[in-house]
Design a protein around this motif. Structure first.
Motif, PDB file in Angstrom:
ATOM      1  N   THR A  30      80.184  48.193 113.053  1.00  0.00           N
ATOM      2  CA  THR A  30      79.554  46.870 113.033  1.00  0.00           C
ATOM      3  C   THR A  30      78.659  46.717 111.816  1.00  0.00           C
ATOM      4  O   THR A  30      78.689  45.699 111.119  1.00  0.00           O
ATOM      5  N   THR A  31      77.850  47.770 111.536  1.00  0.00           N
ATOM      6  CA  THR A  31      76.965  47.749 110.369  1.00  0.00           C
ATOM      7  C   THR A  31      77.770  47.653 109.083  1.00  0.00           C
ATOM      8  O   THR A  31      77.418  46.900 108.165  1.00  0.00           O
ATOM      9  N   LEU A  32      78.869  48.418 109.014  1.00  0.00           N
ATOM     10  CA  LEU A  32      79.726  48.391 107.834  1.00  0.00           C
ATOM     11  C   LEU A  32      80.341  47.007 107.635  1.00  0.00           C
ATOM     12  O   LEU A  32      80.385  46.489 106.510  1.00  0.00           O
ATOM     13  N   SER A  33      80.783  46.396 108.735  1.00  0.00           N
ATOM     14  CA  SER A  33      81.369  45.056 108.655  1.00  0.00           C
ATOM     15  C   SER A  33      80.334  44.040 108.167  1.00  0.00           C
ATOM     16  O   SER A  33      80.635  43.181 107.324  1.00  0.00           O
ATOM     17  N   GLN A  34      79.107  44.143 108.670  1.00  0.00           N
ATOM     18  CA  GLN A  34      78.038  43.237 108.248  1.00  0.00           C
ATOM     19  C   GLN A  34      77.711  43.430 106.769  1.00  0.00           C
ATOM     20  O   GLN A  34      77.458  42.460 106.046  1.00  0.00           O
ATOM     21  N   TYR A  35      77.713  44.683 106.332  1.00  0.00           N
ATOM     22  CA  TYR A  35      77.448  44.991 104.922  1.00  0.00           C
ATOM     23  C   TYR A  35      78.521  44.385 104.023  1.00  0.00           C
ATOM     24  O   TYR A  35      78.218  43.770 102.998  1.00  0.00           O
ATOM     25  N   GLU A  36      79.786  44.552 104.407  1.00  0.00           N
ATOM     26  CA  GLU A  36      80.878  44.012 103.596  1.00  0.00           C
ATOM     27  C   GLU A  36      80.843  42.488 103.557  1.00  0.00           C
ATOM     28  O   GLU A  36      81.142  41.875 102.534  1.00  0.00           O
ATOM     29  N   GLU A  37      80.455  41.860 104.678  1.00  0.00           N
ATOM     30  CA  GLU A  37      80.303  40.409 104.694  1.00  0.00           C
ATOM     31  C   GLU A  37      79.168  39.964 103.779  1.00  0.00           C
ATOM     32  O   GLU A  37      79.281  38.949 103.084  1.00  0.00           O
ATOM     33  N   ALA A  38      78.067  40.735 103.778  1.00  0.00           N
ATOM     34  CA  ALA A  38      76.928  40.414 102.907  1.00  0.00           C
ATOM     35  C   ALA A  38      77.321  40.540 101.436  1.00  0.00           C
ATOM     36  O   ALA A  38      76.927  39.705 100.604  1.00  0.00           O
ATOM     37  N   LEU A  39      78.109  41.563 101.112  1.00  0.00           N
ATOM     38  CA  LEU A  39      78.581  41.746  99.732  1.00  0.00           C
ATOM     39  C   LEU A  39      79.435  40.560  99.298  1.00  0.00           C
ATOM     40  O   LEU A  39      79.280  40.045  98.185  1.00  0.00           O
ATOM     41  N   ALA A  40      80.334  40.146 100.185  1.00  0.00           N
ATOM     42  CA  ALA A  40      81.215  39.012  99.869  1.00  0.00           C
ATOM     43  C   ALA A  40      80.397  37.747  99.647  1.00  0.00           C
ATOM     44  O   ALA A  40      80.688  36.956  98.738  1.00  0.00           O
ATOM     45  N   LYS A  41      79.361  37.575 100.451  1.00  0.00           N
ATOM     46  CA  LYS A  41      78.501  36.398 100.313  1.00  0.00           C
ATOM     47  C   LYS A  41      77.746  36.424  98.992  1.00  0.00           C
ATOM     48  O   LYS A  41      77.638  35.411  98.296  1.00  0.00           O
ATOM     49  N   ILE A  42      77.237  37.603  98.624  1.00  0.00           N
ATOM     50  CA  ILE A  42      76.521  37.747  97.355  1.00  0.00           C
ATOM     51  C   ILE A  42      77.448  37.458  96.184  1.00  0.00           C
ATOM     52  O   ILE A  42      77.110  36.709  95.263  1.00  0.00           O
ATOM     53  N   ASN A  43      78.642  38.047  96.217  1.00  0.00           N
ATOM     54  CA  ASN A  43      79.603  37.872  95.119  1.00  0.00           C
ATOM     55  C   ASN A  43      80.029  36.418  94.954  1.00  0.00           C
ATOM     56  O   ASN A  43      80.222  35.937  93.838  1.00  0.00           O
ATOM     57  N   SER A  44      80.169  35.717  96.069  1.00  0.00           N
ATOM     58  CA  SER A  44      80.607  34.319  95.995  1.00  0.00           C
ATOM     59  C   SER A  44      79.509  33.403  95.471  1.00  0.00           C
ATOM     60  O   SER A  44      79.786  32.328  94.945  1.00  0.00           O
ATOM     61  N   SER A  45      78.237  33.850  95.601  1.00  0.00           N
ATOM     62  CA  SER A  45      77.124  33.014  95.156  1.00  0.00           C
ATOM     63  C   SER A  45      76.762  33.238  93.698  1.00  0.00           C
ATOM     64  O   SER A  45      76.019  32.451  93.111  1.00  0.00           O
ATOM     65  N   VAL A  46      77.278  34.310  93.089  1.00  0.00           N
ATOM     66  CA  VAL A  46      76.956  34.612  91.699  1.00  0.00           C
ATOM     67  C   VAL A  46      77.766  33.702  90.782  1.00  0.00           C
ATOM     68  O   VAL A  46      78.977  33.573  90.917  1.00  0.00           O
ATOM     69  N   LEU A  89      70.408  40.981  92.462  1.00  0.00           N
ATOM     70  CA  LEU A  89      71.737  40.876  93.061  1.00  0.00           C
ATOM     71  C   LEU A  89      72.434  39.546  92.800  1.00  0.00           C
ATOM     72  O   LEU A  89      73.663  39.483  92.812  1.00  0.00           O
ATOM     73  N   THR A  90      71.664  38.478  92.560  1.00  0.00           N
ATOM     74  CA  THR A  90      72.284  37.154  92.508  1.00  0.00           C
ATOM     75  C   THR A  90      71.999  36.354  91.240  1.00  0.00           C
ATOM     76  O   THR A  90      72.615  35.305  91.044  1.00  0.00           O
ATOM     77  N   ALA A  91      71.076  36.785  90.383  1.00  0.00           N
ATOM     78  CA  ALA A  91      70.776  36.008  89.177  1.00  0.00           C
ATOM     79  C   ALA A  91      72.038  35.847  88.337  1.00  0.00           C
ATOM     80  O   ALA A  91      72.768  36.821  88.115  1.00  0.00           O
ATOM     81  N   PRO A  92      72.325  34.631  87.862  1.00  0.00           N
ATOM     82  CA  PRO A  92      73.518  34.426  87.025  1.00  0.00           C
ATOM     83  C   PRO A  92      73.449  35.257  85.749  1.00  0.00           C
ATOM     84  O   PRO A  92      72.374  35.449  85.174  1.00  0.00           O
ATOM     85  N   VAL A  93      74.602  35.766  85.313  1.00  0.00           N
ATOM     86  CA  VAL A  93      74.664  36.565  84.088  1.00  0.00           C
ATOM     87  C   VAL A  93      75.682  35.944  83.136  1.00  0.00           C
ATOM     88  O   VAL A  93      76.581  35.221  83.550  1.00  0.00           O
ATOM     89  N   PHE A  94      75.530  36.243  81.863  1.00  0.00           N
ATOM     90  CA  PHE A  94      76.472  35.776  80.855  1.00  0.00           C
ATOM     91  C   PHE A  94      77.786  36.543  80.956  1.00  0.00           C
ATOM     92  O   PHE A  94      77.785  37.749  81.228  1.00  0.00           O
TER      93      PHE A  94
END
Length: 339
Positions: free
Chosen positions: A36-52, A304-309
């Motif tokens: 469950t923790t691993l699934s939540q972590y992977e979902e959080a990663l996907a959310k971070i990546n989609s917001s960058v 984790l989320t600041a936009p980069v060039f």
């Protein structure tokens, strides 16, 4: 009457079954919690990546929304190094030993099961960790190339040099190498006027420590020292060892590819698998360390989320800061401005 051993065994059998049942139940619950923790972590990663987003795109559409830079978020190198260590240890903690096998070890051709390693579950957490290294490198380069004023750029460079030094002292070699990589990217290294205002002695020392010559001899020496410190440590702070991950993967890969699974006589090459196991088990020990530093949500969010060039945007910002020096750079600058 005399009680036989068989009678005792029969009498104790229900108790033993109850204990086994309880142990299995506890193991199942632990496994479910971890999954469950691993699934939540992977979902959080996907959310971070989609917001960058790309920083140049944000600049063009909402220039007022991106006035912050790293120095406005955190001006203390030690604090930033601590927050980087938080991210490193969290991401390391989700990489299991099976991911090394899935990513690197193919099936033995003499085995009956012919399935290719690519049939296994994708080593997503391992890949996410490598992607984090790349993001940090680009973030460093972006923060350096972004300021308009040369004095500000020089101050950002000196800040990251101090952050890298603190990472080295902590034992966070992965962030250290990512920062050095970002500072050595061409759009950054070509800023000669900016670097002319920087005291580079500390940076030269760090580069020497991570020098790739002689198969990263200096780094491997420092890693052994950090490992020894970790073994004899009395505090979590001293136990931290975060290896340069790409090199660790490379070492395991070449050990696997360079040594046969079986000896000429057909016997299993136990020495090879023992060495592979030692490297993975050492990594498993490092990843279990709890980060002893306080979390700063604002700094972590920015990292984790600041936009980069993108690479092209970095070159464009670099040329805008310090003009092209030759015809090749001039041609590239013209093409980038037309995009």
């Amino acid at each position: 009457s005399t009680i036989t051993w068989l009678q005792i065994h029969i009498f104790c059998l229900p108790v033993s079954l109850q204990l086994y049942r309880k142990a299995v139940q506890q193991m199942t619950q632990t496994l479910i919690r971890k999954l469950t923790t691993l699934s939540q972590y992977e979902e959080a990663l996907a959310k971070i990546n989609s917001s960058v987003t790309d920083r140049l795109t944000v600049l063009k559409t909402k220039p007022q929304a991106i006035q912050r830079d790293i120095l406005t978020i955190c001006s203390d190198p030690f604090t930033l190094a601590q927050q980087l260590t938080h991210i490193e240890l969290e991401r390391l903690s989700y990489i299991g030993p099976e991911e090394f096998i899935q990513a690197l070890v193919q099936k033995d051709p003499l085995d009956n099961d012919k399935r290719c390693f690519s049939d296994h579950k994708k080593a997503s957490n391992l890949e996410a960790y490598v992607e984090w290294f790349n993001r940090l490198s680009y973030l460093v380069a972006t923060e350096i190339c972004m300021p308009v004023k040369k004095k500000h750029r020089a101050r950002v460079i000196e800040f990251f040099i101090d952050v890298a030094r603190e990472c080295f002292n902590i034992g966070n070699f992965n962030s250290l190498m990512a920062i050095i990589t970002g500072m050595n990217m061409s759009p950054v290294s070509r800023l000669k006027k900016t670097w002319g205002k920087v005291k580079t002695a500390k940076f030269d020392i760090l580069e020497h420590q991570m020098d790739p010559s002689s198969n990263f001899y200096n780094y491997r020496t420092a890693l052994r020292g950090a490992t020894q410190r970790s073994i004899t440590a009395h505090s979590s702070r001293e136990k931290i060892v975060i290896p340069f991950f790409s090199l660790l993967i490379k070492d395991i890969y070449f050990l696997n590819e360079g040594c046969a699974n079986r000896l000429p006589n057909g016997h299993v090459n136990f020495e090879k698998f023992w060495e592979l196991a030692k490297q993975v088990m050492e990594f498993m020990t490092w990843k279990k360390v709890e980060c002893p530093f306080d979390r700063d949500r604002k700094i972590l969010q920015y990292l984790l989320t600041a936009p980069v060039f993108s690479e092209d945007a970095l070159y464009l910002a670099s040329y805008e800061s310090e003009g092209p020096e030759n015809n090749m750079e001039k041609d590239r600058w013209k093409s980038l401005r037309c995009v």
